[in-house]
Design a protein around this motif. Sequence first.
Motif, PDB file in Angstrom:
ATOM      1  N   VAL A   1      -3.516  14.553  -5.026  1.00 29.83           N
ATOM      2  CA  VAL A   1      -3.618  13.570  -3.853  1.00 29.83           C
ATOM      3  C   VAL A   1      -3.654  14.244  -2.460  1.00 29.83           C
ATOM      4  O   VAL A   1      -2.711  14.972  -2.579  1.00 29.83           O
ATOM      5  CB  VAL A   1      -2.885  12.441  -3.874  1.00 29.83           C
TER       6      VAL A   1
ATOM      7  N   ILE B   1      -3.502  14.082 -11.572  1.00 24.86           N
ATOM      8  CA  ILE B   1      -4.142  13.672 -10.353  1.00 24.86           C
ATOM      9  C   ILE B   1      -3.761  14.644  -9.342  1.00 24.86           C
ATOM     10  O   ILE B   1      -2.466  14.934  -9.095  1.00 24.86           O
ATOM     11  CB  ILE B   1      -3.640  12.132 -10.147  1.00 24.86           C
TER      12      ILE B   1
ATOM     13  N   ASP C   1      -4.507   1.620 -11.527  1.00 25.54           N
ATOM     14  CA  ASP C   1      -3.917   1.085 -10.180  1.00 25.54           C
ATOM     15  C   ASP C   1      -2.749   1.789  -9.881  1.00 25.54           C
ATOM     16  O   ASP C   1      -1.662   1.439 -10.373  1.00 25.54           O
ATOM     17  CB  ASP C   1      -3.710  -0.376 -10.537  1.00 25.54           C
ATOM     18  N   LEU C   2      -2.741   2.844  -9.030  1.00 20.01           N
ATOM     19  CA  LEU C   2      -1.857   3.762  -8.755  1.00 20.01           C
ATOM     20  C   LEU C   2      -0.706   3.085  -7.870  1.00 20.01           C
ATOM     21  O   LEU C   2       0.439   3.387  -8.036  1.00 20.01           O
ATOM     22  CB  LEU C   2      -2.291   4.814  -8.168  1.00 20.01           C
TER      23      LEU C   2
ATOM     24  N   PHE D   1      -3.274   3.969  -1.479  1.00 21.42           N
ATOM     25  CA  PHE D   1      -3.459   3.152  -2.622  1.00 21.42           C
ATOM     26  C   PHE D   1      -3.165   1.838  -2.393  1.00 21.42           C
ATOM     27  O   PHE D   1      -2.055   1.724  -2.179  1.00 21.42           O
ATOM     28  CB  PHE D   1      -2.806   3.887  -3.783  1.00 21.42           C
TER      29      PHE D   1
ATOM     30  N   THR E   1      -4.231   9.698   1.899  1.00 18.38           N
ATOM     31  CA  THR E   1      -4.919   8.957   0.909  1.00 18.38           C
ATOM     32  C   THR E   1      -4.089   7.681   0.709  1.00 18.38           C
ATOM     33  O   THR E   1      -2.737   7.824   0.545  1.00 18.38           O
ATOM     34  CB  THR E   1      -5.069   9.625  -0.480  1.00 18.38           C
TER      35      THR E   1
ATOM     36  N   SER F   1      -6.295  -1.957  -6.336  1.00 20.79           N
ATOM     37  CA  SER F   1      -7.731  -1.059  -6.357  1.00 20.79           C
ATOM     38  C   SER F   1      -7.494  -0.030  -7.499  1.00 20.79           C
ATOM     39  O   SER F   1      -6.331   0.496  -7.868  1.00 20.79           O
ATOM     40  CB  SER F   1      -7.891  -0.283  -4.788  1.00 20.79           C
ATOM     41  N   MET F   2      -8.513   0.558  -8.018  1.00 17.16           N
ATOM     42  CA  MET F   2      -8.435   1.644  -9.290  1.00 17.16           C
ATOM     43  C   MET F   2      -8.792   3.007  -8.556  1.00 17.16           C
ATOM     44  O   MET F   2      -9.532   3.013  -7.858  1.00 17.16           O
ATOM     45  CB  MET F   2      -9.479   1.353 -10.376  1.00 17.16           C
ATOM     46  N   PHE F   3      -8.166   3.963  -9.044  1.00 21.48           N
ATOM     47  CA  PHE F   3      -8.320   5.273  -8.744  1.00 21.48           C
ATOM     48  C   PHE F   3      -7.982   6.239  -9.980  1.00 21.48           C
ATOM     49  O   PHE F   3      -6.966   6.170 -10.671  1.00 21.48           O
ATOM     50  CB  PHE F   3      -7.106   5.679  -7.870  1.00 21.48           C
ATOM     51  N   MET F   4      -9.190   6.906 -10.402  1.00 18.87           N
ATOM     52  CA  MET F   4      -9.269   7.675 -11.839  1.00 18.87           C
ATOM     53  C   MET F   4      -8.786   6.592 -12.841  1.00 18.87           C
ATOM     54  O   MET F   4      -7.998   7.011 -13.583  1.00 18.87           O
ATOM     55  CB  MET F   4      -8.246   8.872 -11.670  1.00 18.87           C
TER      56      MET F   4
ATOM     57  N   THR G   1       0.796  -1.325  -0.006  1.00 20.99           N
ATOM     58  CA  THR G   1      -0.156  -0.121  -0.032  1.00 20.99           C
ATOM     59  C   THR G   1       0.811   1.388  -0.014  1.00 20.99           C
ATOM     60  O   THR G   1       1.924   1.307   0.557  1.00 20.99           O
ATOM     61  CB  THR G   1      -0.958  -0.012   1.183  1.00 20.99           C
TER      62      THR G   1
END
Length: 77
Positions: free
Chosen positions: A43, A41, A59-60, A49, A47, A53-56, A25
């Motif tokens: 942040v 982006i 998979d950051l 990641f 926050t 998991s997907m963000f915008m 993470t």
Amino acid sequence: MDSAFLVGDVVDELLKAFRREPGGTWICVEPTTFEGPNGRIQVARGTAFTPGSMFMGADLAKWLDERLAKLHNPTSH
């Protein structure tokens, strides 16, 4: 500065805004704005990641891992 993001004299300024946890993470430790894999982006501090998991649309965690790997294993010319 976290020495994990320093190789020789090369520092990745974006990675300095994040801390990578042992489980993969990534946690933002200072507010940052950057060009990610799918565009700009922003942040906020705190926050997280997690891998998978997907963000915008990306998979950051994976993207940051790849960026870190490139820093540690630059392509030689």
